[in-house]
Design an enzyme around this catalytic site. Structure first.
Site, mmCIF file in Angstrom:
data_model
loop_
_atom_site.group_PDB
_atom_site.id
_atom_site.type_symbol
_atom_site.label_atom_id
_atom_site.label_comp_id
_atom_site.label_asym_id
_atom_site.label_seq_id
_atom_site.Cartn_x
_atom_site.Cartn_y
_atom_site.Cartn_z
ATOM 1 C CG HIS A 1 -6.432 -3.428 2.430
ATOM 2 N ND1 HIS A 1 -5.360 -3.557 3.274
ATOM 3 C CD2 HIS A 1 -6.764 -2.103 2.446
ATOM 4 C CE1 HIS A 1 -5.050 -2.372 3.784
ATOM 5 N NE2 HIS A 1 -5.893 -1.472 3.307
ATOM 6 C CG HIS B 1 -1.914 -1.200 1.103
ATOM 7 N ND1 HIS B 1 -3.229 -1.043 0.748
ATOM 8 C CD2 HIS B 1 -1.732 -2.542 1.264
ATOM 9 C CE1 HIS B 1 -3.816 -2.234 0.692
ATOM 10 N NE2 HIS B 1 -2.926 -3.156 1.003
HETATM 11 O O1 LIG Z 1 -5.284 1.034 2.198
HETATM 12 C C1 LIG Z 1 -4.484 1.817 2.690
HETATM 13 O O2 LIG Z 1 -3.423 2.155 2.135
HETATM 14 C C2 LIG Z 1 -4.859 2.384 3.964
HETATM 15 O O3 LIG Z 1 -5.395 3.459 3.955
HETATM 16 C C3 LIG Z 1 -4.646 1.565 5.187
HETATM 17 C C4 LIG Z 1 -3.685 0.552 5.186
HETATM 18 C C5 LIG Z 1 -3.536 -0.221 6.338
HETATM 19 C C6 LIG Z 1 -4.291 -0.012 7.458
HETATM 20 C C7 LIG Z 1 -5.238 0.991 7.468
HETATM 21 C C8 LIG Z 1 -5.402 1.771 6.337
HETATM 22 S S1 LIG Z 1 -6.586 3.030 6.370
HETATM 23 MN MN LIG Z 2 -4.297 0.863 0.369
#
Ligand SMILES: O=C(O)C(=O)c1ccccc1S
Ligand SMILES: [Mn+2]
Length: 258
Positions: free
Chosen positions: A80, A70
């Protein structure tokens, strides 16, 4: 009947269809999402040179890449988020390839995003629909904030209580998924959710509702100001990583020129 792909190639050649790059360059200083310190963190981008026409490789240049799924302009697959964890075809390597080409509706929130905590609501989208028509099912909805024009710290816009960046409220995300059947939601900011989205109900509502319905996210997009409100077609094909939750990717828009 004329092969429609022949028409597309001809339109690209004549300039009747323009290709616009919606991707930010993936660099070692590409920002990653900042979560509360008790949670795991994405690795920073590492571009490690193996050789560049030198003793390690006299005739070739190549690098090792290391980055989180990400990072930068990237794609979120349903797996995800916990709400999408048990859905079929929910990883980047299994999702239907037909979903990687789709139309886009672009909602210009650039003025409202002068407030870094601006939240897109159903009322904003209904006002957009009154001008541009109903959002078609299986479309991308792209939230233009011009945030990609920001540099460095102003882009992440971190304060003591986390990031302050615009995004959607919970009601609009549930409505876009349930009432409009969108394919996914895209933003110029580091997340599909607002920087303070963790304080909404449910927390991170874009992730919650999109991925719970088997839909997708695009983040860290650029150049949304070059897209029309309707009419663009988005090419978004994530890396085919085994059981991947997302990946950096090249996002392109095909735009018909008047
Ligand atoms: O998908 C993402 O990049 C992202 O915004 C996110 C990643 C991991 C944990 C929480 C979030 S909120
Ligand atoms: Mn993401």
């Amino acid at each position: 009947m004329t092969n429609p792909l022949t028409l597309l190639v001809s339109a690209l050649g004549s300039g009747a269809v323009e290709v616009v790059d919606l991707t930010q360059t993936l660099r070692e200083d590409s920002p990653t999402i900042v979560l509360p310190p008790e949670f795991g963190a994405s690795a920073p981008v590492r571009i490690e040179r193996i050789s560049r026409y030198d003793a390690n490789g006299p005739a070739w240049y190549w690098n090792n890449l290391n980055f989180g799924e990400h990072t930068g302009t990237h794609f979120d697959a349903p797996v995800h988020w916990f709400t999408g964890r048990d859905l079929p075809l929910n990883t980047v390597d299994t999702l239907p390839v037909a979903d990687m080409i789709a139309p886009a509706c672009v909602i210009d929130c650039s003025a409202e995003s002068a407030d870094p905590d601006f939240l897109l609501t159903i009322a904003h989208v209904e006002a957009w629909e009154a001008k541009h028509g109903r959002i078609p099912a299986r479309s991308w909805v792209l939230m233009r904030t011009d945030w990609s024009k920001r540099q460095g710290a102003a882009y992440a816009n971190l304060r003591d209580d986390g990031a302050h960046t615009p995004g959607p409220d919970a009601a609009v995300m549930r409505w876009l998924v349930d009432e409009r059947g969108i394919l996914g939601f895209g933003t110029e900011t580091i997340g599909t959710d607002a920087g303070q989205g963790g304080h909404l109900t449910p927390p991170y509502p874009a992730h919650h509702y999109l991925h719970g319905a088997g839909r997708y996210g695009l983040q860290c997009l650029a150049a949304l100001d070059r897209l029309p409100p309707t009419g663009a077609v988005i090419l978004a094909a994530p890396l085919k990583v085994h059981e991947g939750s997302g990946s950096p990717l090249r996002v392109l828009a095909l735009i018909p020129k008047e």
